[in-house]
Design a protein around this motif. Structure first.
Motif, PDB file in Angstrom:
ATOM      1  N   PRO A   1       3.871  13.229  -5.365  1.00 27.66           N
ATOM      2  CA  PRO A   1       3.188  13.227  -6.671  1.00 27.66           C
ATOM      3  C   PRO A   1       2.432  11.929  -6.953  1.00 27.66           C
ATOM      4  CG  PRO A   1       5.572  12.987  -6.947  1.00 27.66           C
ATOM      5  CD  PRO A   1       5.331  13.270  -5.489  1.00 27.66           C
ATOM      6  N   VAL A   2       2.830  10.849  -6.282  1.00 28.03           N
ATOM      7  CA  VAL A   2       2.192   9.550  -6.517  1.00 28.03           C
ATOM      8  C   VAL A   2       0.856   9.472  -5.761  1.00 28.03           C
ATOM      9  CG1 VAL A   2       2.451   7.071  -6.033  1.00 28.03           C
ATOM     10  CG2 VAL A   2       4.359   8.365  -6.988  1.00 28.03           C
ATOM     11  N   LEU A   3       0.829  10.017  -4.555  1.00 26.15           N
ATOM     12  CA  LEU A   3      -0.356   9.813  -3.705  1.00 26.15           C
ATOM     13  C   LEU A   3      -1.345  10.984  -3.686  1.00 26.15           C
ATOM     14  CD1 LEU A   3       1.102   7.977  -0.571  1.00 26.15           C
ATOM     15  CD2 LEU A   3       0.118   7.011  -2.648  1.00 26.15           C
ATOM     16  N   GLU A   4      -0.834  12.225  -3.748  1.00 27.01           N
ATOM     17  CA  GLU A   4      -1.765  13.350  -3.636  1.00 27.01           C
ATOM     18  C   GLU A   4      -2.747  13.335  -4.812  1.00 27.01           C
ATOM     19  OE1 GLU A   4       0.444  16.990  -3.018  1.00 27.01           O
ATOM     20  OE2 GLU A   4       0.925  16.441  -0.946  1.00 27.01           O
ATOM     21  N   LYS A   5      -4.001  13.585  -4.504  1.00 27.89           N
ATOM     22  CA  LYS A   5      -5.116  13.562  -5.468  1.00 27.89           C
ATOM     23  C   LYS A   5      -5.435  12.145  -5.953  1.00 27.89           C
ATOM     24  CE  LYS A   5      -4.674  18.282  -7.179  1.00 27.89           C
ATOM     25  NZ  LYS A   5      -3.297  18.782  -7.085  1.00 27.89           N
ATOM     26  N   SER A   6      -4.804  11.161  -5.336  1.00 24.58           N
ATOM     27  CA  SER A   6      -5.088   9.769  -5.661  1.00 24.58           C
ATOM     28  C   SER A   6      -5.834   9.166  -4.468  1.00 24.58           C
ATOM     29  CB  SER A   6      -3.737   9.078  -5.907  1.00 24.58           C
ATOM     30  OG  SER A   6      -3.876   7.690  -5.979  1.00 24.58           O
ATOM     31  N   SER A   7      -6.124   7.882  -4.518  1.00 32.61           N
ATOM     32  CA  SER A   7      -6.673   7.203  -3.341  1.00 32.61           C
ATOM     33  C   SER A   7      -6.174   5.764  -3.374  1.00 32.61           C
ATOM     34  CB  SER A   7      -8.202   7.262  -3.330  1.00 32.61           C
ATOM     35  OG  SER A   7      -8.708   6.640  -4.482  1.00 32.61           O
TER      36      SER A   7
ATOM     37  N   GLY B   1       8.986  -9.504  -1.973  1.00 28.35           N
ATOM     38  CA  GLY B   1       9.950 -10.258  -1.185  1.00 28.35           C
ATOM     39  C   GLY B   1       9.410 -10.558   0.202  1.00 28.35           C
ATOM     40  N   PRO B   2      10.186 -11.293   0.986  1.00 27.78           N
ATOM     41  CA  PRO B   2       9.719 -11.691   2.323  1.00 27.78           C
ATOM     42  C   PRO B   2       9.573 -10.525   3.301  1.00 27.78           C
ATOM     43  CG  PRO B   2      12.017 -12.318   1.981  1.00 27.78           C
ATOM     44  CD  PRO B   2      11.502 -11.837   0.658  1.00 27.78           C
ATOM     45  N   HIS B   3      10.208  -9.401   2.974  1.00 33.14           N
ATOM     46  CA  HIS B   3      10.127  -8.260   3.885  1.00 33.14           C
ATOM     47  C   HIS B   3       9.178  -7.175   3.378  1.00 33.14           C
ATOM     48  CE1 HIS B   3      13.313 -10.181   6.039  1.00 33.14           C
ATOM     49  NE2 HIS B   3      14.095 -10.150   4.974  1.00 33.14           N
ATOM     50  N   ASP B   4       8.415  -7.499   2.341  1.00 35.03           N
ATOM     51  CA  ASP B   4       7.422  -6.543   1.821  1.00 35.03           C
ATOM     52  C   ASP B   4       6.146  -6.715   2.634  1.00 35.03           C
ATOM     53  OD1 ASP B   4       9.364  -5.943   0.038  1.00 35.03           O
ATOM     54  OD2 ASP B   4       8.397  -6.855  -1.702  1.00 35.03           O
ATOM     55  N   HIS B   5       5.970  -5.860   3.645  1.00 31.48           N
ATOM     56  CA  HIS B   5       4.911  -6.105   4.623  1.00 31.48           C
ATOM     57  C   HIS B   5       3.593  -5.426   4.277  1.00 31.48           C
ATOM     58  CE1 HIS B   5       8.082  -7.935   6.819  1.00 31.48           C
ATOM     59  NE2 HIS B   5       8.700  -6.800   7.062  1.00 31.48           N
ATOM     60  N   VAL B   6       3.675  -4.306   3.573  1.00 33.40           N
ATOM     61  CA  VAL B   6       2.450  -3.577   3.225  1.00 33.40           C
ATOM     62  C   VAL B   6       2.522  -3.185   1.755  1.00 33.40           C
ATOM     63  CG1 VAL B   6       0.916  -1.655   3.831  1.00 33.40           C
ATOM     64  CG2 VAL B   6       2.485  -2.570   5.554  1.00 33.40           C
ATOM     65  N   ILE B   7       1.442  -3.419   1.027  1.00 29.73           N
ATOM     66  CA  ILE B   7       1.394  -3.016  -0.387  1.00 29.73           C
ATOM     67  C   ILE B   7       0.132  -2.190  -0.611  1.00 29.73           C
ATOM     68  CG2 ILE B   7       1.284  -3.830  -2.773  1.00 29.73           C
ATOM     69  CD1 ILE B   7       2.841  -6.348  -1.766  1.00 29.73           C
ATOM     70  N   PHE B   8       0.325  -0.966  -1.069  1.00 26.81           N
ATOM     71  CA  PHE B   8      -0.783  -0.067  -1.370  1.00 26.81           C
ATOM     72  C   PHE B   8      -0.956  -0.019  -2.887  1.00 26.81           C
ATOM     73  CE2 PHE B   8       1.372   1.637   2.415  1.00 26.81           C
ATOM     74  CZ  PHE B   8       0.324   1.866   3.296  1.00 26.81           C
ATOM     75  N   MET B   9      -2.173  -0.248  -3.368  1.00 26.09           N
ATOM     76  CA  MET B   9      -2.483  -0.046  -4.787  1.00 26.09           C
ATOM     77  C   MET B   9      -3.246   1.271  -4.879  1.00 26.09           C
ATOM     78  SD  MET B   9      -1.355  -2.780  -6.228  1.00 26.09           S
ATOM     79  CE  MET B   9      -1.075  -4.530  -5.981  1.00 26.09           C
ATOM     80  N   THR B  10      -2.833   2.132  -5.809  1.00 25.41           N
ATOM     81  CA  THR B  10      -3.487   3.441  -5.878  1.00 25.41           C
ATOM     82  C   THR B  10      -4.379   3.570  -7.112  1.00 25.41           C
ATOM     83  OG1 THR B  10      -1.966   4.725  -7.251  1.00 25.41           O
ATOM     84  CG2 THR B  10      -1.301   4.354  -4.956  1.00 25.41           C
ATOM     85  N   SER B  11      -5.282   4.542  -7.034  1.00 23.42           N
ATOM     86  CA  SER B  11      -6.198   4.781  -8.141  1.00 23.42           C
ATOM     87  C   SER B  11      -5.480   5.363  -9.357  1.00 23.42           C
ATOM     88  CB  SER B  11      -7.320   5.725  -7.690  1.00 23.42           C
ATOM     89  OG  SER B  11      -6.756   6.940  -7.247  1.00 23.42           O
TER      90      SER B  11
END
Ligand SMILES: [Zn+2]
Length: 278
Positions: free
Chosen positions: A16-22, A93-103
């Motif tokens: 629900p977070v990603l579908e129809k988003s970008s 945190g130090p182990h947060d390797h990838v962060i996606f910001m969505t529309s």
């Protein structure tokens, strides 16, 4: 290692977070995890609508409208944290390797202390021609094609202990070590039984128990062995329902006669009751 239920739960949370988003931005905090990140990841994906988020075996697949699929594997210790951008954000945190910001105003963080996870980008139409997808068997959960006779047919080609067959992703995909032991106990089948000795009725019962145990684990929020935590940060509790896994020397809760024994098959631990599993 996240097993199928955990991956399914992450997938259901991402849907629900990603579908129809970008994605508006993809922040990579290091050059690699198990493999280097795709070099053009942000350029290829930003601003392209996400069409479907789904799962195949233990892979999360994110399809984009321009014909690309992001393959996401959670490795040994991967977690996905979903936050609302309007809510006060937790510090990275130090182990947060990838962060996606969505529309749609979400921040999706991939946290992976052991860094065995990975991201791969491929053309969607090539998915089924590439390893491991080209050789994966039918999915153990949610594949409408998989029935007792197909499963029986696949097992008859082999002459190996059934426990080992359940872990062979080419025979049936998505079953990990924990749920293989649990399903065999539920089906009253010895993990040592040879695949081609199973009757159609036994195979049908085993398939039902595999699907039951996975379904219950998903409903319970997945197990959290080692350091897996849910997308929302909660800890699952399915391990409290385990009947044999990690129960060495405890009396079997079905026959109340014999202790659960632990053996090694291949390199993996198997737990079972020698009295009620035949
Ligand atoms: Zn027993």
């Amino acid at each position: 290692m996240p097993e199928l239920p955990e991956v399914e739960i992450v997938c259901q949370a991402l849907k629900p977070v990603l579908e129809k988003s970008s994605f508006l931005k993809i922040q990579l905090n290091r050059p690699n995890l198990r493999y280097p990140f795709p070099s053009n990841l942000e350029q290829e994906l930003v601003n392209h609508p996400i069409t479907i988020v789904h799962r195949r075996a233990k892979y999360i697949l994110i399809n984009f409208s321009h014909g690309l699929t992001l393959i996401w594997h959670l490795g040994m210790s991967g977690r996905v944290i979903i936050e609302d951008l309007d809510a006060p954000s937790l510090k990275s945190g130090p182990h947060d390797h990838v962060i996606f910001m969505t529309s749609h105003n979400h921040k999706v963080t991939y946290r992976d202390p052991r860094r065995f996870g990975f991201l791969r980008l491929i053309a969607t139409h090539q998915l089924n021609t590439l390893a491991p997808f080209s050789t994966l068997g039918p999915d153990s959960f949610g594949d409408s094609q998989l029935n007792a006779s197909l499963f029986h047919e696949r097992l008859q080609y082999h002459n190996i202990p059934i426990k080992r067959a359940l872990l062979d992703q080419k025979i049936i995909a998505g079953i990990g070590n924990i749920y293989a032991s649990e399903a065999l106990w539920q089906a009253k089948l010895s993990p040592l039984r040879l695949t081609n000795s199973l009757t159609l009725a036994e195979t049908g019962l085993l398939l039902k128990k595999i699907q039951d145990v996975l379904e219950r684990a998903i409903a319970a929020g997945g197990s959290t062995l080692r350091d897996h935590v849910h997308p929302n940060g909660d800890i699952g509790y399915f391990q409290h329902f385990f009947k044999v896994y990690n129960h060495k020397d405890k009396i079997c809760s079905r026959c109340h006669l014999f202790p659960i024994i632990k053996i090694i098959q291949g390199t993996r631990s198997t737990y079972y009751c020698n009295h009620c599993q035949k």
